[in-house]
Design a protein around this motif. Structure first.
Motif, mmCIF file in Angstrom:
data_model
loop_
_atom_site.group_PDB
_atom_site.id
_atom_site.type_symbol
_atom_site.label_atom_id
_atom_site.label_comp_id
_atom_site.label_asym_id
_atom_site.label_seq_id
_atom_site.Cartn_x
_atom_site.Cartn_y
_atom_site.Cartn_z
ATOM 1 N N GLU A 16 0.833 -1.196 0.000
ATOM 2 C CA GLU A 16 0.000 0.000 0.000
ATOM 3 C C GLU A 16 0.868 1.246 0.000
ATOM 4 O O GLU A 16 1.860 1.338 0.727
ATOM 5 C CB GLU A 16 -0.903 -0.002 1.232
ATOM 6 C CG GLU A 16 -1.828 1.201 1.314
ATOM 7 C CD GLU A 16 -2.689 1.182 2.562
ATOM 8 O OE1 GLU A 16 -3.450 2.145 2.761
ATOM 9 O OE2 GLU A 16 -2.590 0.198 3.335
ATOM 10 N N GLY A 17 0.507 2.217 -0.815
ATOM 11 C CA GLY A 17 1.258 3.463 -0.880
ATOM 12 C C GLY A 17 2.504 3.356 -1.738
ATOM 13 O O GLY A 17 2.643 2.470 -2.590
ATOM 14 N N ILE A 24 4.830 6.473 1.763
ATOM 15 C CA ILE A 24 3.913 7.599 1.575
ATOM 16 C C ILE A 24 2.573 7.026 1.142
ATOM 17 O O ILE A 24 2.463 6.373 0.103
ATOM 18 C CB ILE A 24 4.455 8.573 0.510
ATOM 19 C CG1 ILE A 24 5.833 9.108 0.927
ATOM 20 C CG2 ILE A 24 3.480 9.722 0.284
ATOM 21 C CD1 ILE A 24 6.549 9.879 -0.167
ATOM 22 N N THR A 25 1.534 7.263 1.934
ATOM 23 C CA THR A 25 0.229 6.661 1.660
ATOM 24 C C THR A 25 -0.801 7.652 1.119
ATOM 25 O O THR A 25 -1.814 7.234 0.551
ATOM 26 C CB THR A 25 -0.341 6.009 2.926
ATOM 27 O OG1 THR A 25 -0.450 6.997 3.963
ATOM 28 C CG2 THR A 25 0.567 4.872 3.397
ATOM 29 N N ALA A 26 -0.555 8.954 1.316
ATOM 30 C CA ALA A 26 -1.544 9.930 0.843
ATOM 31 C C ALA A 26 -0.864 11.257 0.542
ATOM 32 O O ALA A 26 0.173 11.599 1.123
ATOM 33 C CB ALA A 26 -2.651 10.123 1.875
ATOM 34 N N PHE A 27 -1.460 11.995 -0.401
ATOM 35 C CA PHE A 27 -1.011 13.339 -0.764
ATOM 36 C C PHE A 27 -2.203 14.263 -0.605
ATOM 37 O O PHE A 27 -3.235 14.063 -1.249
ATOM 38 C CB PHE A 27 -0.499 13.352 -2.207
ATOM 39 C CG PHE A 27 0.017 14.682 -2.674
ATOM 40 C CD1 PHE A 27 1.347 15.014 -2.530
ATOM 41 C CD2 PHE A 27 -0.843 15.606 -3.274
ATOM 42 C CE1 PHE A 27 1.827 16.238 -2.968
ATOM 43 C CE2 PHE A 27 -0.378 16.818 -3.713
ATOM 44 C CZ PHE A 27 0.966 17.148 -3.553
ATOM 45 N N GLU A 28 -2.065 15.240 0.272
ATOM 46 C CA GLU A 28 -3.174 16.152 0.573
ATOM 47 C C GLU A 28 -4.443 15.383 0.930
ATOM 48 O O GLU A 28 -5.549 15.732 0.503
ATOM 49 C CB GLU A 28 -3.435 17.098 -0.603
ATOM 50 C CG GLU A 28 -2.355 18.140 -0.807
ATOM 51 C CD GLU A 28 -2.312 19.174 0.322
ATOM 52 O OE1 GLU A 28 -3.353 19.380 0.969
ATOM 53 O OE2 GLU A 28 -1.234 19.754 0.560
ATOM 54 N N THR A 80 1.039 12.058 3.900
ATOM 55 C CA THR A 80 0.845 11.120 5.007
ATOM 56 C C THR A 80 1.844 9.993 4.841
ATOM 57 O O THR A 80 1.918 9.380 3.766
ATOM 58 C CB THR A 80 -0.581 10.554 5.003
ATOM 59 O OG1 THR A 80 -1.520 11.626 5.094
ATOM 60 C CG2 THR A 80 -0.783 9.608 6.179
ATOM 61 N N ILE A 81 2.646 9.733 5.880
ATOM 62 C CA ILE A 81 3.668 8.696 5.794
ATOM 63 C C ILE A 81 3.470 7.674 6.911
ATOM 64 O O ILE A 81 2.876 7.984 7.960
ATOM 65 C CB ILE A 81 5.100 9.270 5.864
ATOM 66 C CG1 ILE A 81 5.369 9.905 7.227
ATOM 67 C CG2 ILE A 81 5.329 10.272 4.741
ATOM 68 C CD1 ILE A 81 6.821 10.236 7.455
ATOM 69 N N VAL A 82 3.957 6.464 6.666
ATOM 70 C CA VAL A 82 3.928 5.400 7.661
ATOM 71 C C VAL A 82 5.362 4.952 7.909
ATOM 72 O O VAL A 82 6.100 4.656 6.958
ATOM 73 C CB VAL A 82 3.067 4.212 7.186
ATOM 74 C CG1 VAL A 82 3.156 3.059 8.191
ATOM 75 C CG2 VAL A 82 1.616 4.640 6.992
ATOM 76 N N ARG A 83 5.758 4.936 9.187
ATOM 77 C CA ARG A 83 7.089 4.466 9.584
ATOM 78 C C ARG A 83 6.935 3.590 10.830
ATOM 79 O O ARG A 83 6.324 4.013 11.813
ATOM 80 C CB ARG A 83 8.014 5.638 9.896
ATOM 81 C CG ARG A 83 9.443 5.234 10.254
ATOM 82 C CD ARG A 83 10.249 6.429 10.733
ATOM 83 N NE ARG A 83 10.251 7.496 9.739
ATOM 84 C CZ ARG A 83 10.548 8.761 10.027
ATOM 85 N NH1 ARG A 83 10.821 9.123 11.274
ATOM 86 N NH2 ARG A 83 10.532 9.671 9.067
ATOM 87 N N ASP A 84 7.464 2.382 10.740
ATOM 88 C CA ASP A 84 7.369 1.440 11.863
ATOM 89 C C ASP A 84 5.923 1.245 12.320
ATOM 90 O O ASP A 84 5.625 1.161 13.526
ATOM 91 C CB ASP A 84 8.220 1.921 13.045
ATOM 92 C CG ASP A 84 9.695 2.043 12.696
ATOM 93 O OD1 ASP A 84 10.162 1.216 11.878
ATOM 94 O OD2 ASP A 84 10.364 2.952 13.209
ATOM 95 N N GLY A 85 5.015 1.215 11.344
ATOM 96 C CA GLY A 85 3.622 0.963 11.657
ATOM 97 C C GLY A 85 2.852 2.162 12.156
ATOM 98 O O GLY A 85 1.655 2.061 12.429
ATOM 99 N N ARG A 86 3.509 3.307 12.280
ATOM 100 C CA ARG A 86 2.842 4.503 12.784
ATOM 101 C C ARG A 86 2.648 5.518 11.656
ATOM 102 O O ARG A 86 3.554 5.754 10.870
ATOM 103 C CB ARG A 86 3.655 5.142 13.907
ATOM 104 C CG ARG A 86 3.768 4.254 15.138
ATOM 105 C CD ARG A 86 4.526 4.958 16.243
ATOM 106 N NE ARG A 86 4.612 4.139 17.443
ATOM 107 C CZ ARG A 86 5.224 4.512 18.561
ATOM 108 N NH1 ARG A 86 5.813 5.699 18.617
ATOM 109 N NH2 ARG A 86 5.245 3.704 19.608
#
Length: 450
Positions: free
Chosen positions: A370-371, A402-406, A432-438
């Motif tokens: 995803e992303g 990176i999962t989302a832009f704006e 919107t970013i995801v790192r280590d599940g957060r």
């Protein structure tokens, strides 16, 4: 965005220098293709469709189109009053760019593979030719009708003939300002180099033109026309367009000058990337079912007030067909939004180049989750996150997803590039970013790169 590392299949740099190709292989269901005009062999950036009989001009005379009847004045009398002619870089707007989704894009720039014979009366030795006049529909049909808009717009739409090392090409263009600047697609004039371009007016007269600036990434180019006093088309705001709006496409499909088709806006913000790996374009496209065929490329997409809301650039190609097997319009065409066109064209007129917004990361094209994932390393030992760049300043690190832009989800590398290119240099954006599940949001200011 720096140049992509041609030797790596695992990732590509998407956001250092303007990319020259997609980070991933084209999706099988969505192979972007420039739609060249009839009869052309594919070039490196302009794969073309087959000769569409019986209209294929192979040799001999083109046959001039009928001259539209003159209206009572050089400008439409029943059309809404156009904006004053632009005299140079004008109003700016957001720039749209995009990547292919599950659609198949094919350009509508025309390539013509036989000899291009003279037709009509050409300009001679710097003598100015008479500008075309609006047709009878400008006065005899209701304001806002297709006939009225078409008759009014046609004198400001031209056909461009280009002779290059790979043969002849033909496409469309439209008058942008009162200084003789004509907007078209980059892929229409890419083979021209420093050569003179033949510009055919709607009344069959011919004048010469020269490329003053072009940008492959946005697939836009500007040609300066000499020898004719042409009226510019008014430019509308593509941000005001909604799905279902009626539209009109004008151009020279299959070498047939002054052709008008109509339809509706089928979709907005459709990511499309026509072109080839070394000359990719990114279009945040207006999708339309108005018939667009090889040769329409560079022509205007008009709203029902006669304003330009897009530049026709690509058409869909049925999945599985060869690049040379493009048969023409299947009701899925794509246009570059006018907001992007205005910003980029003003830059091309001023400097001959266009500036592209970047965030300064390399993306991992082997990632299929995803992303979109930031690569662990860049090419030649470069860091995946450009030190001091927008992403670095915002705290993005190698390996972040990176999962989302704006606030809108992104599903592949090209889609993210498209969304970034749709913005302006200096604008703040939220990822919107995801790192280590957060998950967390970061904000950054876009930098510019040529």
């Amino acid at each position: 965005m720096s140049e992509r590392d041609r030797g790596s299949d695992d990732w590509q740099p998407w956001d250092r220098e303007p990319p020259s190709g997609p980070a991933t292989e084209p999706v099988p269901a969505a192979e972007p293709q420039w739609a060249g005009a009839a009869g052309a062999e594919p070039t490196t950036e302009l794969p073309a469709g087959p000769p569409p009989p019986p209209y294929q001009p192979i040799s001999g005379s083109w046959g001039a189109p009928p001259v539209p009847p003159a209206a009572s004045s050089a400008h439409p009398v029943s059309q809404p009053e156009p904006r004053p002619g632009r005299r140079g870089p004008g109003w700016g707007a957001l720039v749209g760019v995009a990547l292919a989704t599950a659609l198949v894009a094919g350009t509508t720039g025309g390539i013509v593979g036989g000899a291009l014979a003279d037709r009509g009366s050409g300009s001679s030795g710097g003598t100015s030719v008479a500008a075309p006049q609006p047709g009878a529909g400008a006065t005899t049909r209701p304001r806002g009708s297709v006939a009225n808009i078409a008759a009014t717009a046609l004198p400001s739409v031209v056909t461009l003939r280009v002779e290059g090392a790979d043969g002849g090409a033909t496409g469309s263009g439209w008058v942008y300002d009162d200084r003789g600047h004509v907007v078209t697609n980059n892929h229409v004039v890419a083979g021209a180099g420093d050569s003179t371009i033949t510009v055919v007016l709607s009344n069959g007269k011919q004048v010469s033109g020269k490329v003053v600036g072009r940008d492959a990434s946005y697939d836009l180019a500007v040609v300066r026309v000499e020898g004719a006093d042409l009226a510019p088309l008014p430019v509308g705001s593509s941000s005001d367009v909604v799905v279902g709006d009626e539209v009109i496409a004008v151009g020279a499909p299959l070498g047939l000058d002054s052709t008008v088709t109509s339809g509706i806006v089928s979709a907005l913000d459709r990511p499309v990337t026509p072109g080839q790996q070394d000359d990719q374009s990114f279009i945040n496209a207006i999708q339309t079912d108005a018939a667009i065929n090889p040769g329409n490329s560079g022509g205007p997409l008009l709203d029902m007030q006669g304003r330009v809301i897009g530049v026709n650039s690509a058409i869909a190609r049925v999945p599985g067909t060869s690049l040379g097997g493009q048969s023409g319009n299947i009701g899925v065409g794509f246009a570059i939004p006018s907001d992007q066109v205005s910003t980029t064209v003003d830059q091309l007129i001023s400097t001959g180049k266009a500036e592209h917004p970047i965030i300064g990361v390399y993306l991992d094209s082997s990632y299929d989750g995803e992303g979109v994932r930031v690569a662990e390393d860049g090419p030649n030992g470069d860091p995946a996150v450009n030190p001091g760049g927008p992403a670095d300043e915002a705290g993005i690190e190698a390996g972040d997803v990176i999962t989302a832009f704006e606030g809108r989800p992104v599903s592949d590398d090209g889609e993210l590039v498209v969304k970034i290119r749709a913005r302006r240099v200096g604008e703040s954006v939220r990822l919107t970013i995801v790192r280590d599940g957060r998950e967390r949001d970061v904000t950054m200011v876009l930098q510019g790169s040529e």
